[in-house]
Design a protein around this motif. Structure first.
Motif, PDB file in Angstrom:
ATOM      1  N   GLU A  16       0.953  -1.203   0.053  1.00  0.00           N
ATOM      2  CA  GLU A  16      -0.126   0.045   0.074  1.00  0.00           C
ATOM      3  C   GLU A  16       0.912   1.129   0.055  1.00  0.00           C
ATOM      4  O   GLU A  16       1.579   1.779   1.145  1.00  0.00           O
ATOM      5  CB  GLU A  16      -0.747   0.105   1.090  1.00  0.00           C
ATOM      6  N   GLY A  46       1.469   5.106   0.272  1.00  0.00           N
ATOM      7  CA  GLY A  46       0.687   6.229   0.791  1.00  0.00           C
ATOM      8  C   GLY A  46      -0.234   5.790   2.045  1.00  0.00           C
ATOM      9  O   GLY A  46      -1.182   6.272   2.145  1.00  0.00           O
ATOM     10  N   MET A 100       3.165   9.016  10.616  1.00  0.00           N
ATOM     11  CA  MET A 100       2.144   8.112  10.081  1.00  0.00           C
ATOM     12  C   MET A 100       2.568   6.771  10.057  1.00  0.00           C
ATOM     13  O   MET A 100       2.108   5.833  10.531  1.00  0.00           O
ATOM     14  CB  MET A 100       1.928   8.492   8.546  1.00  0.00           C
ATOM     15  N   ALA A 106       9.203   5.731   2.029  1.00  0.00           N
ATOM     16  CA  ALA A 106       9.923   5.915   0.779  1.00  0.00           C
ATOM     17  C   ALA A 106       8.854   6.814   0.070  1.00  0.00           C
ATOM     18  O   ALA A 106       7.518   6.900   0.398  1.00  0.00           O
ATOM     19  CB  ALA A 106       9.734   4.438   0.302  1.00  0.00           C
ATOM     20  N   VAL A 144      -8.847   5.976  -0.374  1.00  0.00           N
ATOM     21  CA  VAL A 144      -9.254   7.131  -0.192  1.00  0.00           C
ATOM     22  C   VAL A 144      -8.464   8.337  -0.935  1.00  0.00           C
ATOM     23  O   VAL A 144      -8.050   9.488  -0.358  1.00  0.00           O
ATOM     24  CB  VAL A 144      -9.225   7.598   1.413  1.00  0.00           C
ATOM     25  N   THR A 167      -5.428   8.730  -2.332  1.00  0.00           N
ATOM     26  CA  THR A 167      -4.173   9.050  -2.022  1.00  0.00           C
ATOM     27  C   THR A 167      -3.475   9.204  -3.279  1.00  0.00           C
ATOM     28  O   THR A 167      -2.423  10.097  -3.156  1.00  0.00           O
ATOM     29  CB  THR A 167      -3.548   7.805  -1.203  1.00  0.00           C
ATOM     30  N   VAL A 224      -2.617  13.207  -3.937  1.00  0.00           N
ATOM     31  CA  VAL A 224      -1.720  13.835  -3.387  1.00  0.00           C
ATOM     32  C   VAL A 224      -0.451  14.076  -4.186  1.00  0.00           C
ATOM     33  O   VAL A 224       0.453  15.034  -3.829  1.00  0.00           O
ATOM     34  CB  VAL A 224      -1.183  13.469  -1.776  1.00  0.00           C
TER      35      VAL A 224
HETATM   36  C1  LIG Z   1      -4.712  11.157   2.240  1.00  0.00           C
HETATM   37  S1  LIG Z   1      -3.594  10.259   2.965  1.00  0.00           S
HETATM   38  C2  LIG Z   1      -4.048   8.823   2.990  1.00  0.00           C
HETATM   39  C3  LIG Z   1      -3.403   7.639   3.946  1.00  0.00           C
HETATM   40  C4  LIG Z   1      -3.879   6.242   3.886  1.00  0.00           C
HETATM   41  N1  LIG Z   1      -3.887   5.702   2.572  1.00  0.00           N
HETATM   42  C5  LIG Z   1      -5.280   6.299   4.471  1.00  0.00           C
HETATM   43  O1  LIG Z   1      -6.125   5.244   3.774  1.00  0.00           O
HETATM   44  O2  LIG Z   1      -5.616   6.620   5.562  1.00  0.00           O
HETATM   45  C6  LIG Z   1      -2.187  10.420   2.044  1.00  0.00           C
HETATM   46  C7  LIG Z   1      -0.882   9.771   2.644  1.00  0.00           C
HETATM   47  O3  LIG Z   1       0.118   9.819   1.581  1.00  0.00           O
HETATM   48  C8  LIG Z   1       1.437  10.188   2.110  1.00  0.00           C
HETATM   49  N2  LIG Z   1       2.211  10.753   1.250  1.00  0.00           N
HETATM   50  C9  LIG Z   1       2.189  11.961   0.451  1.00  0.00           C
HETATM   51  N3  LIG Z   1       2.902  12.299  -0.640  1.00  0.00           N
HETATM   52  C10 LIG Z   1       3.765  10.864  -0.391  1.00  0.00           C
HETATM   53  C11 LIG Z   1       4.566  10.242  -1.343  1.00  0.00           C
HETATM   54  N4  LIG Z   1       5.068  11.062  -2.277  1.00  0.00           N
HETATM   55  N5  LIG Z   1       4.963   9.310  -1.278  1.00  0.00           N
HETATM   56  C12 LIG Z   1       4.697   8.276  -0.151  1.00  0.00           C
HETATM   57  N6  LIG Z   1       3.550   8.746   0.819  1.00  0.00           N
HETATM   58  C13 LIG Z   1       3.103  10.033   0.529  1.00  0.00           C
HETATM   59  C14 LIG Z   1       1.069  11.338   3.188  1.00  0.00           C
HETATM   60  O4  LIG Z   1       2.055  11.213   4.472  1.00  0.00           O
HETATM   61  C15 LIG Z   1      -0.145  10.641   3.660  1.00  0.00           C
HETATM   62  O5  LIG Z   1       0.150   9.542   4.884  1.00  0.00           O
END
Ligand SMILES: C[S@@+](CC[C@H](N)C(=O)[O-])C[C@H]1O[C@@H](n2cnc3c(N)ncnc32)[C@H](O)[C@@H]1O
Length: 236
Positions: free
Chosen positions: A40, A42, A68, A82, A100, A102, A105
């Motif tokens: 998974e 993010g 997180m 990563a 959700v 993700t 972002v």
């Molecule tokens: C909207 S949250 C969703 C978290 C999780 N998937 C959930 O369902 O609750 C987006 C997540 O992506 C992470 N994130 C943002 N940019 C990222 C990147 N370039 N690589 C990895 N994670 C990233 C953030 O730290 C955050 O935890």
């Protein structure tokens, strides 16, 4: 990085801590009986990792936020720091999920590199289930409002798209030791049109084979705010 993903990760975790067991069961079905390991990207605080782990799958999450990842590890899940647009875990998985919106972002430009990196981590033919809003050209900008609580802490949350590239979150704390505080910020968030989404997928190492709205299969050109896109990796 957004404060809700870093120093306010606990608030994020309360705000998004709804029951995922039905959705996880449905995802396990979609990933297929051969699927034993799931990535998974993010993964945030690991709520979906934990729900998939409960099905006996080997789950690994990656995230750029150490806060997180700490919460995900506290749920007993493996979390690796990563960037999901460029990472190398040195192994492949049988399937993957993104929850959700993700992928939003990453902005519009980040999805292509993300899909390239994902293809390098998936077995050929593996499913990547991506939950992401995509919209008709004339759709209204989405807005979502809900309440959440854990212990004494009560939250009122508003999350809304501001334009094609940004969303705004507002978390008002209504109960507990921080009552009266408001955590509000603007996030990078791609607002995908159906056509733009399909163009990026077509240029990627994935083929979209199905689309679901609340677990019901719909046409690939349908819009909606939390659609599940079923992608199949076509790269060896
Ligand atoms: C909207 S949250 C969703 C978290 C999780 N998937 C959930 O369902 O609750 C987006 C997540 O992506 C992470 N994130 C943002 N940019 C990222 C990147 N370039 N690589 C990895 N994670 C990233 C953030 O730290 C955050 O935890």
């Amino acid at each position: 990085m957004s404060r809700l993903y870093s120093e306010e990760a606990e608030l994020y975790d309360i705000a998004f801590d709804w029951d995922l067991s039905d959705e996880a069961a449905w995802l396990v079905e979609r990933l297929g009986p051969e699927c034993r390991s799931v990535l998974e990207p993010g993964c945030g605080s690991g709520r979906m990792l934990a729900a998939l782990d409960a099905h006996g799958l080997e789950v690994v999450g990656i995230d750029t936020s150490e806060a997180m990842l700490r919460l995900a590890r506290a749920r007993g899940c493996e979390g690796v720091r990563a960037d999901m647009t460029d990472f190398d875990l040195g192994r492949r998985f049988d399937g993957a999920v993104s929850v959700v919106s993700t992928t939003g972002v990453l902005g519009i430009a980040g999805l292509g590199p993300h899909l390239e990196a994902m293809a390098r981590h998936l077995e050929s033919g593996a499913r990547y289930l991506v939950q992401q809003g995509v919209f008709a050209d004339d759709a209204e900008l989405w807005r979502s409002e809900w309440e959440a609580e854990r212990g004494d802490t009560k939250l009122h949350i508003v999350w809304e798209a501001l334009d094609q590239q940004r969303s705004r979150s507002r978390v008002a704390i209504l109960g507990g030791p921080r009552t009266g505080e408001v955590v509000e910020e603007v996030h990078v968030a791609a607002y995908w049109t159906v056509k733009a989404w399909r163009d990026v997928i077509a240029a990627s190492p994935f083929t979209q084979v199905a689309c679901y709205d609340e677990e019901v299969e719909v046409e690939l050109d349908q819009g909606g705010d939390l659609l599940w896109h079923e992608l199949v990796s076509s790269r060896d």
